[in-house]
Every structure is written in C-alpha cells, then in structure tokens.
Design a protein around this motif. Structure first.
Motif, PDB file in Angstrom:
ATOM      1  N   GLN A   1       1.508   7.590  -3.312  1.00  0.00           N
ATOM      2  CA  GLN A   1       0.102   7.967  -3.314  1.00  0.00           C
ATOM      3  C   GLN A   1      -0.821   6.791  -3.603  1.00  0.00           C
ATOM      4  O   GLN A   1      -1.922   6.701  -3.046  1.00  0.00           O
ATOM      5  CB  GLN A   1      -0.129   9.072  -4.349  1.00  0.00           C
ATOM      6  CG  GLN A   1      -1.578   9.538  -4.457  1.00  0.00           C
ATOM      7  CD  GLN A   1      -1.732  10.686  -5.442  1.00  0.00           C
ATOM      8  OE1 GLN A   1      -0.740  11.278  -5.872  1.00  0.00           O
ATOM      9  NE2 GLN A   1      -2.965  10.997  -5.803  1.00  0.00           N
ATOM     10  N   TYR A   2      -0.380   5.862  -4.454  1.00  0.00           N
ATOM     11  CA  TYR A   2      -1.249   4.755  -4.852  1.00  0.00           C
ATOM     12  C   TYR A   2      -0.859   3.437  -4.187  1.00  0.00           C
ATOM     13  O   TYR A   2      -1.376   2.383  -4.547  1.00  0.00           O
ATOM     14  CB  TYR A   2      -1.222   4.606  -6.372  1.00  0.00           C
ATOM     15  CG  TYR A   2      -1.617   5.875  -7.091  1.00  0.00           C
ATOM     16  CD1 TYR A   2      -2.942   6.300  -7.096  1.00  0.00           C
ATOM     17  CD2 TYR A   2      -0.660   6.669  -7.718  1.00  0.00           C
ATOM     18  CE1 TYR A   2      -3.304   7.474  -7.738  1.00  0.00           C
ATOM     19  CE2 TYR A   2      -1.019   7.851  -8.364  1.00  0.00           C
ATOM     20  CZ  TYR A   2      -2.347   8.248  -8.361  1.00  0.00           C
ATOM     21  OH  TYR A   2      -2.712   9.424  -8.986  1.00  0.00           O
ATOM     22  N   ASP A   3       0.045   3.505  -3.218  1.00  0.00           N
ATOM     23  CA  ASP A   3       0.470   2.304  -2.508  1.00  0.00           C
ATOM     24  C   ASP A   3      -0.395   2.063  -1.278  1.00  0.00           C
ATOM     25  O   ASP A   3      -0.956   2.983  -0.693  1.00  0.00           O
ATOM     26  CB  ASP A   3       1.937   2.430  -2.065  1.00  0.00           C
ATOM     27  CG  ASP A   3       2.882   2.580  -3.244  1.00  0.00           C
ATOM     28  OD1 ASP A   3       2.621   1.942  -4.281  1.00  0.00           O
ATOM     29  OD2 ASP A   3       3.867   3.332  -3.120  1.00  0.00           O
ATOM     30  N   ARG A   4      -0.460   0.807  -0.883  1.00  0.00           N
ATOM     31  CA  ARG A   4      -1.181   0.446   0.339  1.00  0.00           C
ATOM     32  C   ARG A   4      -0.279  -0.298   1.329  1.00  0.00           C
ATOM     33  O   ARG A   4      -0.687  -0.542   2.463  1.00  0.00           O
ATOM     34  CB  ARG A   4      -2.403  -0.418   0.005  1.00  0.00           C
ATOM     35  CG  ARG A   4      -3.408   0.278  -0.902  1.00  0.00           C
ATOM     36  CD  ARG A   4      -4.587  -0.617  -1.208  1.00  0.00           C
ATOM     37  NE  ARG A   4      -5.430  -0.848  -0.055  1.00  0.00           N
ATOM     38  CZ  ARG A   4      -6.454  -0.056   0.283  1.00  0.00           C
ATOM     39  NH1 ARG A   4      -6.732   1.030  -0.428  1.00  0.00           N
ATOM     40  NH2 ARG A   4      -7.200  -0.344   1.332  1.00  0.00           N
ATOM     41  N   VAL A   5       0.907  -0.656   0.896  1.00  0.00           N
ATOM     42  CA  VAL A   5       1.865  -1.358   1.756  1.00  0.00           C
ATOM     43  C   VAL A   5       3.175  -0.584   1.764  1.00  0.00           C
ATOM     44  O   VAL A   5       3.706  -0.251   0.693  1.00  0.00           O
ATOM     45  CB  VAL A   5       2.113  -2.798   1.260  1.00  0.00           C
ATOM     46  CG1 VAL A   5       3.154  -3.491   2.132  1.00  0.00           C
ATOM     47  CG2 VAL A   5       0.815  -3.588   1.262  1.00  0.00           C
ATOM     48  N   PRO A   6       3.719  -0.265   2.930  1.00  0.00           N
ATOM     49  CA  PRO A   6       4.994   0.465   2.997  1.00  0.00           C
ATOM     50  C   PRO A   6       6.111  -0.307   2.311  1.00  0.00           C
ATOM     51  O   PRO A   6       6.157  -1.536   2.350  1.00  0.00           O
ATOM     52  CB  PRO A   6       5.245   0.601   4.507  1.00  0.00           C
ATOM     53  CG  PRO A   6       3.905   0.439   5.145  1.00  0.00           C
ATOM     54  CD  PRO A   6       3.152  -0.510   4.271  1.00  0.00           C
ATOM     55  N   ARG A   7       7.027   0.443   1.689  1.00  0.00           N
ATOM     56  CA  ARG A   7       8.158  -0.165   1.006  1.00  0.00           C
ATOM     57  C   ARG A   7       9.456   0.241   1.713  1.00  0.00           C
ATOM     58  O   ARG A   7       9.608   1.375   2.146  1.00  0.00           O
ATOM     59  CB  ARG A   7       8.221   0.293  -0.449  1.00  0.00           C
ATOM     60  CG  ARG A   7       6.989  -0.021  -1.258  1.00  0.00           C
ATOM     61  CD  ARG A   7       7.187   0.410  -2.700  1.00  0.00           C
ATOM     62  NE  ARG A   7       5.973   0.262  -3.499  1.00  0.00           N
ATOM     63  CZ  ARG A   7       5.907   0.531  -4.795  1.00  0.00           C
ATOM     64  NH1 ARG A   7       6.995   0.952  -5.430  1.00  0.00           N
ATOM     65  NH2 ARG A   7       4.771   0.386  -5.451  1.00  0.00           N
TER      66      ARG A   7
END
Length: 304
Positions: free
Chosen positions: A277-283
């Motif tokens: 939810q708080y990420d901006r770059v896929p992991r």
C-alpha cells in the motif's frame, strides 16, 4: 417436440438423441442468437457480493454464463447465458480467455467480459423477458455506443470501466467512471460527476485495483510498464491519475493481477512482483523468483 430437432439439445422418444452440431445458432429470443455449449465450462469468475441489507450472494461465471447460488436448495440459478461469442470446443471446454469481471456499488453489480455489452444485476432481481435473464444492459452505455469493456472495478462509490470498444473502435487507453453512487450513469451531463479520460497514445490499461484508500491503474506502453494512482479531486477534472512508477517490472499479463488486500501481486516480463500500500516501486521476492526461474524462462520462451 413433434419430431423437431433443436441443435445442441436432446430429443426423441423414448431414447434421447443429441445433435452433434453444438456450435449452431439457436434463435432463443427474438432475433438474438445464443450459443449453447455442450460441455462443462471452466469457472473463471467467483464473485461474493453483499447487499446493503447484509445479504451475501455467491455468483460464478464461465465464458458464456453467469449463475447465482441458491443456498437453500444448493442449486445454481442462471442469471444470463449466451455470452462470449462463438462456441468452440477447444475454447469453451478448456480455460477460455474471455473472462467476466465485476464491480459493485450499493445493490448494483456490473459484469463485463471485453466481448459483450456490459450488464448489471441488482440483489433480488429475478428473470424477465423471453430470454429469462436476470441481468440487463446499461442504458447509458448503449446510448454512448460502448459495446464492450475489458475491465470493471468499483471504488468509493464510483464504477470504473476501461479498455472499451466505442462506436466500433477499440480504445485500450480509455477509462470511464460513473456518477457518484450511480453505477448505471455514465453520460457527463450538468450536475453529474461521470466522465472519461484517455491515457497516453498507444498505452493499454491492463488492470484497476484498489488498495487502502488508493486506486491503482496498471498500464503497458510496449516494453515500458506504468502504475498510476487515481485521486478524486472534484470540479471539472473530477478524477486525476498520477504516475508513481515507470519501468519494465509492471504488469505484463492482465489475468495474473491479484489483490490480497494489503498488496498487489502480478507477473511481469522478468518475474513475479508485489507492491504494498505504501510502496511506489514493485518488489521482486528473490526466494520466489529463484524457485520459479527455470519454469518462468521456459514459459516465456514457449509463449513468445
């Protein structure tokens, strides 16, 4: 009946005989033709919906049908059938690419499959008309000449439709949204918050999924993948969509996108990814990537 033959149906007395022409057209309701598969189709949609009164219903979809579970009798009631275009055994009887998706606002549930006109069903609505459907077409979309939409998703009282066929043309980058708490209203008249937006030229909308208080839109522009956050702003613009990611690790296969509530998971061209939810770059989880690397490369090789 009286020696008549209905293709795809059993006939005869006392021994039943079935016509082998399963893909023949059957005039079922006026001048509308329905295709009646003669096999058990794969279930490609499981939708749990809850009415505003708290009544839960389970709906399943195949390539050609939508059905509702009757929890009292244990039977499935057909909501509608004849979808998905022509019947072919290799497609219908296996895992067809034509798949229903759904969204719900209030007691209204909207279904779309990218081939047929989107339809809606209301909790408690029973069969009507000569085709005995419990669903209906959406008048505003008929007026707009939108004959198909590949994606539908609800979010905060709005219904979103994307990747549409409008006026006989395919607009893969176009997204429509309904008026607030009015999932059947799409014409942007005075006082309505309904509208639409076109993303970049050549950009394909592959998925729309909420997470927390965000709405994320996954698109593809050739080798470059993009992820947007949709934000309600009101006024003339109503909704704006800001990019949070551009790169090669975005969504590649639309049917692989999974929403687990606190994260989105999908398959990209270089592996399996997730975005919180708080990420901006896929992991990319290395243990998962390493465990599936050999099979993943083979899959890409054979599907390319």
């Amino acid at each position: 009946y009286g020696g008549g033959v209905a293709p795809g149906y059993s006939y005869g007395d006392p021994t039943a005989v079935t016509s082998p022409y399963y893909d023949a057209q059957v005039a079922y309701c006026g001048d509308t033709y329905f295709y009646r598969p003669a096999c058990r189709e794969a279930v490609t949609l499981i939708a749990e919906t809850t009415s505003t009164e708290g009544r839960r219903k389970l709906i399943v979809g195949t390539k050609s049908k939508l059905a509702l579970l009757d929890e009292v009798s244990g039977n499935w009631h057909l909501l509608a059938d004849g979808f998905g275009g022509f019947y072919t055994e290799s497609d219908n009887c296996l895992c067809a690419d034509v798949r229903f998706r759904f969204g719900q606002v209030g007691n209204i549930v909207v279904f779309t499959n990218g081939v047929d006109r989107p339809v809606w069903w209301q909790h408690g609505q029973g069969p009507e008309g000569c085709n005995s459907w419990s669903v209906e077409y959406i008048p505003d979309l008929v007026a707009l000449d939108i004959t198909a939409a590949r994606i539908v998703k609800d979010f905060q009282g709005f219904m979103f439709l994307a990747d549409v066929i409008e006026g006989g043309q395919h607009f893969e980058s176009r997204i429509y949204w309904s008026d607030f708490n009015a999932p059947l209203s799409y014409i942007p008249v005075l006082g309505s918050q309904a509208g639409f937006l076109d993303f970049g030229r050549g950009e394909r909308i592959l998925g729309i999924e909420p997470i927390g208080n965000q709405l994320r839109i996954y698109t593809s522009l050739g080798e470059e993948k993009r992820i947007y956050i949709g934000t309600y702003v009101g006024g003339i613009e109503i909704w704006k969509f800001d990019p949070i990611y551009q790169g090669e690790d975005g969504l590649e296969f639309r049917n692989s996108l999974v929403n687990t509530g606190d994260a989105h998971w999908w398959l990209g061209s270089t592996g399996a990814f997730w975005l919180g939810q708080y990420d901006r770059v896929p992991r990319r989880l290395e243990w998962l990537h390493k465990a599936a690397a050999a099979r993943w490369r083979e899959k890409l090789r054979t599907s390319s």
